[in-house]
Design an enzyme around this catalytic site. Structure first.
Site, PDB file in Angstrom:
ATOM      1  N   TYR A 294     -19.443 -67.131  54.062  1.00 27.75           N
ATOM      2  CA  TYR A 294     -18.132 -67.701  54.080  1.00 27.75           C
ATOM      3  C   TYR A 294     -18.299 -68.059  52.684  1.00 27.75           C
ATOM      4  O   TYR A 294     -19.396 -69.369  52.516  1.00 27.75           O
ATOM      5  CB  TYR A 294     -18.072 -68.629  54.857  1.00 27.75           C
ATOM      6  CG  TYR A 294     -17.129 -68.318  56.313  1.00 27.75           C
ATOM      7  CD1 TYR A 294     -16.706 -67.429  56.053  1.00 27.75           C
ATOM      8  CD2 TYR A 294     -17.945 -70.124  57.325  1.00 27.75           C
ATOM      9  CE1 TYR A 294     -16.472 -67.016  57.989  1.00 27.75           C
ATOM     10  CE2 TYR A 294     -16.927 -69.317  58.292  1.00 27.75           C
ATOM     11  CZ  TYR A 294     -16.396 -68.025  58.864  1.00 27.75           C
ATOM     12  OH  TYR A 294     -16.065 -67.563  59.789  1.00 27.75           O
TER      13      TYR A 294
ATOM     14  N   PHE B  27      -9.572 -68.483  64.794  1.00 27.06           N
ATOM     15  CA  PHE B  27      -7.950 -67.959  64.643  1.00 27.06           C
ATOM     16  C   PHE B  27      -7.155 -69.090  65.563  1.00 27.06           C
ATOM     17  O   PHE B  27      -6.019 -68.670  65.844  1.00 27.06           O
ATOM     18  CB  PHE B  27      -7.287 -67.268  64.142  1.00 27.06           C
ATOM     19  CG  PHE B  27      -8.077 -66.408  63.027  1.00 27.06           C
ATOM     20  CD1 PHE B  27      -8.418 -67.142  61.551  1.00 27.06           C
ATOM     21  CD2 PHE B  27      -7.042 -65.282  62.697  1.00 27.06           C
ATOM     22  CE1 PHE B  27      -8.955 -66.445  60.818  1.00 27.06           C
ATOM     23  CE2 PHE B  27      -7.700 -64.084  62.100  1.00 27.06           C
ATOM     24  CZ  PHE B  27      -8.620 -65.319  60.817  1.00 27.06           C
ATOM     25  N   PRO B  28      -7.715 -70.856  65.810  1.00 21.94           N
ATOM     26  CA  PRO B  28      -6.898 -70.934  66.819  1.00 21.94           C
ATOM     27  C   PRO B  28      -5.522 -71.561  66.483  1.00 21.94           C
ATOM     28  O   PRO B  28      -4.494 -71.375  68.097  1.00 21.94           O
ATOM     29  CB  PRO B  28      -8.034 -72.313  67.860  1.00 21.94           C
ATOM     30  CG  PRO B  28      -8.585 -72.666  65.875  1.00 21.94           C
ATOM     31  CD  PRO B  28      -8.587 -70.984  65.847  1.00 21.94           C
ATOM     32  N   LEU B  29      -5.461 -71.781  65.314  1.00 25.45           N
ATOM     33  CA  LEU B  29      -3.919 -72.581  65.311  1.00 25.45           C
ATOM     34  C   LEU B  29      -3.807 -71.260  64.292  1.00 25.45           C
ATOM     35  O   LEU B  29      -2.323 -71.468  63.196  1.00 25.45           O
ATOM     36  CB  LEU B  29      -3.527 -73.506  64.641  1.00 25.45           C
ATOM     37  CG  LEU B  29      -5.031 -74.615  64.411  1.00 25.45           C
ATOM     38  CD1 LEU B  29      -4.872 -75.451  63.500  1.00 25.45           C
ATOM     39  CD2 LEU B  29      -4.248 -75.388  65.601  1.00 25.45           C
TER      40      LEU B  29
ATOM     41  N   GLY C 252       2.549 -61.136  65.286  1.00 27.70           N
ATOM     42  CA  GLY C 252       2.402 -62.399  66.364  1.00 27.70           C
ATOM     43  C   GLY C 252       1.753 -63.223  66.067  1.00 27.70           C
ATOM     44  O   GLY C 252       1.464 -63.821  66.180  1.00 27.70           O
TER      45      GLY C 252
ATOM     46  N   PRO D 254       4.573 -67.634  64.392  1.00 30.45           N
ATOM     47  CA  PRO D 254       6.377 -68.290  65.791  1.00 30.45           C
ATOM     48  C   PRO D 254       7.624 -68.303  65.347  1.00 30.45           C
ATOM     49  O   PRO D 254       7.984 -68.137  63.829  1.00 30.45           O
ATOM     50  CB  PRO D 254       5.687 -69.413  65.873  1.00 30.45           C
ATOM     51  CG  PRO D 254       5.600 -70.285  64.757  1.00 30.45           C
ATOM     52  CD  PRO D 254       4.105 -69.287  64.253  1.00 30.45           C
TER      53      PRO D 254
END
Length: 308
Positions: A66, A217-219, A236, A239
């Site tokens: 990163y 990538f939880p959000l 995908g 939303p």
């Protein structure tokens, strides 16, 4: 409503190590755009890290690719000497090139170099948790580096005392089972969120084995926050209007945000889930941490379950 909470969202042990809060922090967004170069405001990035600790976060996910190096250097500058209860997880198996690409680099010698680099940049004598990044999101394991050979190289470094715990990222159930024949695996990090549940079988395997499952990538790479331009989002990831209406309805009834609903759903999805939402914003950090206190109803969860 969101109850009084701690940042933990409950605790989950990693192998024989300390239990960590189930609501952690991901450092990928600390560097510049695309996880490349320094942030526009390094002092603000360090302040976000310190605020995470103040809020009770005990699990930070990072990697030396990163930046490269930037996220780890910011963590060291902001938090060293580290709190005794802080677990810093990192990933190896990938290097960045001058075109900002993400390239597989999992030969044993490459992995040894990456572990040493993580130790140096973080200012540690031993890494708490190291994931072997295997695949997913376009990263394919190089054909000339057998998976077992690469994982065995990390097992050897663990034996030398440079790594406490081992994990896997972007793996199949077969790869997880094969790795467990060589050494204990305490955590698996695969892409998984409200809209993308392609790793449900891996999550089920983690539940069976008693292994932490850490969805990245939880959000949905931020696509589940309102107000973002999602027109160019991969299929995908963003939303639909119907999914947004359901999220907004559940959030509105709890006085919460979409992001908080999504994180609360992840924590309710399985007792072995550790969430690591990332942000460079102090306000979003506080919003995310507060999700640990959101108690969804059974009806909420049933409605959200249907959105994938």
């Amino acid at each position: 409503m969101i109850d009084d909470h701690t940042a933990s969202g409950g605790l989950l042990p990693l192998g024989d190590g300390p239990a960590v809060g189930r609501l952690g922090y991901g450092a990928m967004q600390l560097p510049g755009p695309g996880a490349w170069g320094p942030p526009e405001d390094p002092a603000a990035a360090r302040a976000v890290l310190r605020r995470a600790i103040e809020l009770g976060v005990t699990h930070i996910d990072t990697s030396d690719f990163y930046g490269p190096h930037v996220a780890n250097e910011l963590i060291r500058e902001a938090l060293h000497p580290y709190p005794d209860n802080l677990v810093i997880a990192t990933k190896v198996g990938v290097v960045r090139d001058e075109w900002r690409g993400w390239n597989p680099a999992a030969a044993p010698a490459q992995l040894r170099d990456q572990v040493e680099e993580n130790l140096f940049r973080l200012g540690r004598a031993r890494l708490d948790l190291v994931y072997l990044r295997v695949g997913g999101d376009g990263l394919l394991f190089p054909d000339d580096t057998p998976f077992v050979e690469s994982f065995a190289a990390l097992v050897e470094l663990q034996g030398r005392g440079l790594i406490r715990h081992l994990g896997l990222s972007g793996v199949t159930t077969a790869q997880l089972a094969r790795a467990r024949e060589l050494a204990a695996v305490v955590a698996v990090q695969n892409r998984f969120n409200l809209l993308d549940r392609g790793s449900s079988d891996v999550l089920a395997a983690c539940e069976e084995y008693g292994i932490a499952f850490v969805p990245y990538f939880p959000l949905s790479a931020g696509m589940l926050r309102p107000g973002l331009d999602t027109s160019q989002a991969p299929p995908g990831m963003a939303p639909t209007s119907e999914q947004e209406r359901t999220l907004d309805d559940v959030a509105g009834r709890h006085g919460a945000s979409r992001a908080q609903v999504v994180l609360a759903w992840l924590l309710s999805r399985s007792p072995v889930t550790l969430a690591i939402p990332g942000t460079s914003s102090a306000a979003h950090l506080e919003e995310n941490v507060a999700a640990a206190g959101l108690r969804l109803t059974e009806d909420d969860i049933a409605r959200l379950d249907k959105l994938a």
